[in-house]
Design an enzyme around this catalytic site. Structure first.
Site, mmCIF file in Angstrom:
data_model
loop_
_atom_site.group_PDB
_atom_site.id
_atom_site.type_symbol
_atom_site.label_atom_id
_atom_site.label_comp_id
_atom_site.label_asym_id
_atom_site.label_seq_id
_atom_site.Cartn_x
_atom_site.Cartn_y
_atom_site.Cartn_z
ATOM 1 C CE LYS A 123 -6.926 7.955 1.972
ATOM 2 N NZ LYS A 123 -6.562 6.812 2.793
ATOM 3 C CG ASP A 143 -0.263 2.495 5.490
ATOM 4 O OD1 ASP A 143 0.043 3.632 5.089
ATOM 5 O OD2 ASP A 143 -1.413 2.024 5.416
ATOM 6 C CE1 TYR A 162 -8.521 3.294 4.972
ATOM 7 C CE2 TYR A 162 -7.878 1.367 3.724
ATOM 8 C CZ TYR A 162 -8.668 2.482 3.876
ATOM 9 O OH TYR A 162 -9.617 2.766 2.935
ATOM 10 N NE ARG A 217 -2.065 -5.095 -18.651
ATOM 11 C CZ ARG A 217 -1.289 -6.068 -19.154
ATOM 12 N NH1 ARG A 217 -0.244 -6.498 -18.486
ATOM 13 N NH2 ARG A 217 -1.546 -6.601 -20.332
HETATM 14 C C1 LIG Z 1 -6.698 5.460 2.783
HETATM 15 C C2 LIG Z 1 -5.679 4.592 3.372
HETATM 16 C C3 LIG Z 1 -5.324 3.377 2.763
HETATM 17 C C4 LIG Z 1 -6.015 2.861 1.514
HETATM 18 O O1 LIG Z 1 -5.809 3.694 0.424
HETATM 19 P P1 LIG Z 1 -6.859 3.900 -0.783
HETATM 20 O O2 LIG Z 1 -6.143 4.852 -1.669
HETATM 21 O O3 LIG Z 1 -8.127 4.417 -0.193
HETATM 22 O O4 LIG Z 1 -7.062 2.560 -1.422
HETATM 23 C C5 LIG Z 1 -4.327 2.631 3.368
HETATM 24 N N1 LIG Z 1 -3.718 3.027 4.497
HETATM 25 C C6 LIG Z 1 -4.040 4.176 5.108
HETATM 26 C C7 LIG Z 1 -3.334 4.556 6.372
HETATM 27 C C8 LIG Z 1 -5.037 4.992 4.580
HETATM 28 O O5 LIG Z 1 -5.360 6.127 5.200
#
Ligand SMILES: *Cc1c(COP(=O)(O)O)cnc(C)c1O
Length: 367
Positions: free
Chosen positions: A191, A166, A95, A43
């Site tokens: 992603k 982000d 998001y 962890r």
């Molecule tokens: C998918 C996504 C998230 C969240 O990520 P998860 O891995 O699904 O928790 C945050 N920001 C953007 C731009 C995303 O496409």
């Protein structure tokens, strides 16, 4: 070293005396006290997570990184690290899962203003004495809005606030928020980093190791939303091809955006690579490529848009993005009744199939 070289080697850390070429997965949760690697308990740390965090920090030009079990976990930790009562300025298009985190998890603890961050005056007017975080998402999901990171960075510095970005859509292949003035970069590594729609993950990268970052690392360890060694291994494996995949995604997205923008059944295309996109110039000044995501509205309403999706054969009607396979979804249906996303908007994650096949499928689906 250059990006491609770092991507291949930094996340592949061999200590085994048999010298495997690929770093093995270390499943042990616990490690003998006093070991040379300095690992204690999974962890808190693990050789595969360390490899992942080091390659992420290097690619984003930061000084340290923290890996999480999802992108939402990563983003939520940033909000959690703020002093209670702090104010966040966040984009009106972002998001939806992190929008929900701000509103539903931190609603009574933090204040949030959602503004059009492509409009600097709106951002300035939203600043309060207790503004502690500027949260930027550029390009944004799902409208592909562009925010000028340098300009927001000037505002954040003057305010003494944290600027977090982000960077999921752009990836460090095309955009380095830290070089543009951000303090923290956030990713959903589910992603493009994962790239094959088979691993969930998130990450934060920091420009500097300061008390705010120490708090984030503390929450990572104590909160425990950490990725498994196998997930870290999969991400390190995928990151090795990130630059090549991103160039393919971006090239394909440009071709599809161009095709769609000339199609009579299409109302509007949202892609920052198109010259008539309102954020095109800013995007060109802070990105070296426009990414692989685009949205478009179908003439008519939700029903017409749904009909196009149902005729698609190659594009899977599924959420998420960044994999080698092309995906499409009517975003408003996923975001629910409170969404401001147009009902006839389709969001496309452009994959790495041949563009001739993608264009043929789009063409027949649009009829
Ligand atoms: C998918 C996504 C998230 C969240 O990520 P998860 O891995 O699904 O928790 C945050 N920001 C953007 C731009 C995303 O496409």
């Amino acid at each position: 070293m250059k990006f491609e070289t770092i991507a291949i080697h930094r996340g592949n850390q061999i200590t085994d005396k048999n010298k495997p070429v690929v770093q093995p997965i270390t499943l042990s949760t616990t490690f003998e006290h006093g070991n040379e690697g300095g690992v204690l308990y999974t962890r808190a740390n693990n050789p595969n997570r360390r490899a992942l965090e080091e390659v992420l920090a290097a690619l984003e030009k930061g000084s340290d990184a923290a890996a999480f079990s999802s992108g939402n976990a990563a983003g939520t930790v940033v909000f959690q690290a703020l002093e209670p009562g702090s104010h966040i300025i966040a984009p009106d298009d972002m998001y939806h899962g992190l929008h929900s985190s701000m509103v539903n998890l931190f609603g009574g603890i933090l204040e949030v203003s959602f503004v059009d961050m492509s409009n600097l005056e709106e951002v300035k007017n939203a600043i309060r004495p207790n503004t502690g975080l500027f949260w930027v998402e550029t390009p944004s999901n799902p409208l592909l809005k562009i925010t000028d990171i340098r300009k927001i960075s000037d505002l954040a510095k003057a305010q003494g606030a944290v600027l977090a970005c982000d960077n999921t859509f752009a990836t460090p292949v095309f955009q380095n928020p830290i070089e543009l003035g951000a303090d923290i970069v956030m990713h959903s590594s589910t992603k493009y980093f994962g790239g094959h729609s088979d691993v969930l993950g998130g990450a934060l990268v920091t420009k500097q190791t300061n008390p705010f970052w120490e708090k984030i690392k503390m929450i990572q360890q104590v909160g425990g939303a950490v990725p498994s060694p196998f997930d870290c291994y999969l991400l390190c494996r995928s990151i090795r091809t990130l630059a090549y995949r991103m160039r393919g995604h971006a090239q394909h997205a440009m071709i599809l955006a161009d095709f769609l923008s000339h199609h009579p059944k299409v109302e509007k295309v949202y892609f920052p690579g198109l010259k008539d996109h309102p954020g095109h110039e800013v995007a060109a000044s802070q990105m070296t490529g426009f990414g692989g995501m685009l949205s478009f509205t179908v003439k008519g309403g939700a029903a017409e848009a749904d009909a196009v999706v149902s005729k698609m054969r190659l594009f899977a009607n599924a959420t998420s993005l960044g994999g080698v396979e092309s995906l499409v979804e009517r975003r408003a249906a996923v975001e629910g009744p409170t969404t401001k996303t147009p009902q006839n908007l389709l969001r496309v994650s452009v994959g790495l199939e041949h563009t001739d096949d993608l264009l043929e499928d789009l063409d027949q689906a649009l009829g």
